[in-house]
Design a protein around this motif. Sequence first.
Motif, mmCIF file in Angstrom:
data_model
loop_
_atom_site.group_PDB
_atom_site.id
_atom_site.type_symbol
_atom_site.label_atom_id
_atom_site.label_comp_id
_atom_site.label_asym_id
_atom_site.label_seq_id
_atom_site.Cartn_x
_atom_site.Cartn_y
_atom_site.Cartn_z
ATOM 1 N N SER A 89 -49.852 -30.151 -6.187
ATOM 2 C CA SER A 89 -50.506 -30.966 -7.207
ATOM 3 C C SER A 89 -51.837 -30.351 -7.623
ATOM 4 O O SER A 89 -52.480 -29.620 -6.859
ATOM 5 C CB SER A 89 -50.740 -32.376 -6.655
ATOM 6 N N LYS A 90 -52.242 -30.653 -8.863
ATOM 7 C CA LYS A 90 -53.596 -30.332 -9.285
ATOM 8 C C LYS A 90 -54.570 -31.309 -8.622
ATOM 9 O O LYS A 90 -54.163 -32.344 -8.086
ATOM 10 C CB LYS A 90 -53.723 -30.449 -10.807
ATOM 11 N N LYS A 91 -55.851 -30.976 -8.688
ATOM 12 C CA LYS A 91 -56.856 -31.870 -8.134
ATOM 13 C C LYS A 91 -56.968 -33.132 -8.978
ATOM 14 O O LYS A 91 -56.829 -33.078 -10.202
ATOM 15 C CB LYS A 91 -58.209 -31.162 -8.079
ATOM 16 N N PRO A 92 -57.208 -34.289 -8.347
ATOM 17 C CA PRO A 92 -57.459 -35.504 -9.121
ATOM 18 C C PRO A 92 -58.602 -35.291 -10.101
ATOM 19 O O PRO A 92 -59.619 -34.682 -9.773
ATOM 20 C CB PRO A 92 -57.830 -36.527 -8.035
ATOM 21 N N GLY A 93 -58.413 -35.765 -11.318
ATOM 22 C CA GLY A 93 -59.386 -35.556 -12.377
ATOM 23 C C GLY A 93 -59.014 -34.431 -13.316
ATOM 24 O O GLY A 93 -59.624 -34.277 -14.375
ATOM 25 N N LYS A 94 -58.007 -33.642 -12.928
ATOM 26 C CA LYS A 94 -57.564 -32.524 -13.772
ATOM 27 C C LYS A 94 -56.274 -32.860 -14.519
ATOM 28 O O LYS A 94 -55.628 -31.963 -15.066
ATOM 29 C CB LYS A 94 -57.347 -31.282 -12.913
ATOM 30 N N GLU A 95 -55.906 -34.125 -14.546
ATOM 31 C CA GLU A 95 -54.678 -34.518 -15.225
ATOM 32 C C GLU A 95 -54.701 -34.133 -16.701
ATOM 33 O O GLU A 95 -55.760 -34.106 -17.327
ATOM 34 C CB GLU A 95 -54.467 -36.051 -15.102
ATOM 35 N N GLY A 96 -53.526 -33.833 -17.233
ATOM 36 C CA GLY A 96 -53.420 -33.480 -18.636
ATOM 37 C C GLY A 96 -53.279 -31.978 -18.845
ATOM 38 O O GLY A 96 -53.270 -31.194 -17.885
ATOM 39 N N PRO A 97 -53.180 -31.551 -20.111
ATOM 40 C CA PRO A 97 -52.945 -30.127 -20.421
ATOM 41 C C PRO A 97 -54.165 -29.239 -20.239
ATOM 42 O O PRO A 97 -54.059 -28.016 -20.366
ATOM 43 C CB PRO A 97 -52.503 -30.162 -21.880
ATOM 44 N N GLU A 98 -55.333 -29.796 -19.953
ATOM 45 C CA GLU A 98 -56.583 -29.078 -19.689
ATOM 46 C C GLU A 98 -57.133 -28.408 -20.949
ATOM 47 O O GLU A 98 -56.475 -28.317 -21.981
ATOM 48 C CB GLU A 98 -56.401 -28.071 -18.548
ATOM 49 N N SER A 99 -58.344 -27.922 -20.847
ATOM 50 C CA SER A 99 -59.030 -27.327 -21.999
ATOM 51 C C SER A 99 -58.573 -25.891 -22.220
ATOM 52 O O SER A 99 -57.974 -25.262 -21.344
ATOM 53 C CB SER A 99 -60.538 -27.355 -21.777
ATOM 54 N N ASP A 100 -58.865 -25.358 -23.407
ATOM 55 C CA ASP A 100 -58.550 -23.958 -23.706
ATOM 56 C C ASP A 100 -59.258 -23.014 -22.746
ATOM 57 O O ASP A 100 -58.710 -21.969 -22.367
ATOM 58 C CB ASP A 100 -58.945 -23.624 -25.151
ATOM 59 N N ALA A 101 -60.470 -23.385 -22.346
ATOM 60 C CA ALA A 101 -61.217 -22.540 -21.412
ATOM 61 C C ALA A 101 -60.522 -22.503 -20.050
ATOM 62 O O ALA A 101 -60.404 -21.448 -19.428
ATOM 63 C CB ALA A 101 -62.646 -23.046 -21.268
ATOM 64 N N ASP A 102 -60.071 -23.681 -19.591
ATOM 65 C CA ASP A 102 -59.370 -23.734 -18.305
ATOM 66 C C ASP A 102 -58.083 -22.920 -18.349
ATOM 67 O O ASP A 102 -57.703 -22.271 -17.368
ATOM 68 C CB ASP A 102 -59.035 -25.178 -17.936
ATOM 69 N N GLN A 103 -57.401 -22.976 -19.490
ATOM 70 C CA GLN A 103 -56.107 -22.309 -19.627
ATOM 71 C C GLN A 103 -56.231 -20.865 -20.136
ATOM 72 O O GLN A 103 -55.226 -20.176 -20.276
ATOM 73 C CB GLN A 103 -55.213 -23.115 -20.573
ATOM 74 N N GLN A 104 -57.434 -20.430 -20.433
ATOM 75 C CA GLN A 104 -57.699 -19.041 -20.848
ATOM 76 C C GLN A 104 -56.859 -18.645 -22.076
ATOM 77 O O GLN A 104 -56.168 -17.627 -22.084
ATOM 78 C CB GLN A 104 -57.420 -18.078 -19.687
ATOM 79 N N VAL A 105 -56.913 -19.484 -23.110
ATOM 80 C CA VAL A 105 -56.168 -19.202 -24.333
ATOM 81 C C VAL A 105 -57.128 -19.082 -25.518
ATOM 82 O O VAL A 105 -58.280 -19.505 -25.461
ATOM 83 C CB VAL A 105 -55.117 -20.305 -24.628
ATOM 84 N N GLY A 106 -56.615 -18.498 -26.611
ATOM 85 C CA GLY A 106 -57.418 -18.338 -27.815
ATOM 86 C C GLY A 106 -58.650 -17.500 -27.546
ATOM 87 O O GLY A 106 -58.564 -16.416 -26.956
#
Length: 224
Positions: A89-106
């Motif tokens: 599991s991800k850490k509690p509070g990280k639910e959802g698709p996350e930010s572009d910065a977290d996902q290293q996109v764009g």
Amino acid sequence: MRRFVRDNALSLFFLVLFALALAGQSVAGTAAYNDRQLAEGGAPVSWAGYVTSSDFAVDVAENWQSEYLQFLLFILATVWWVQRGSPESKKPGKEGPESDADQQVGPHAQPGSPAWARATGLRQTLYGNSLGLVMGLVFLLSWLAQSVAGLAAWNSERLSRLQDPLSWWGYVTSADFWNRTLQNWQSEFLAVLSMVVLSVYLRQRGSPESKPVGAPHGATDVEG
């Protein structure tokens, strides 16, 4: 070659196990099928005849579709839901698709990021959901193959009992189809539940599917 084997040892290991298990299933299935044929006064079939039959196809397809459904649901569920203390599991509070910065996109892509991660719009959306899309597609194709092969096997059995054959829709809404399907689904869901919960409290030293042996039970999203 040695480096290739080392770098791909995990996938090669499971590929070999898959091939051996499928071969074993085909041999055992042929024997079981011929036992039924002889008991019912029918003629036995060859190994090649069995592995190209609807009986073999439906047994293989119904297992494949349940496995890919398991992975599809687990991939999607872990986007939005968490289990405190589980390395699955991800850490509690990280639910959802996350930010572009977290996902290293764009604009946040790294030098080694895939080209489609650097893109914007539809290409980034497709690539960002490609794992779930492919798992879902394989599940649907396996389910369809199961339904078609199962229909052929079921109608063959019905004809041997002098009963009228069913339509595809009649079969996929039948008790037989859903009995076979749900038998597989419930076992897959139980296996995922066990992995998520047991990994909170139990450890396997050196495995990325486990937390470090000394990690607290409440530690989440950490790997051994």
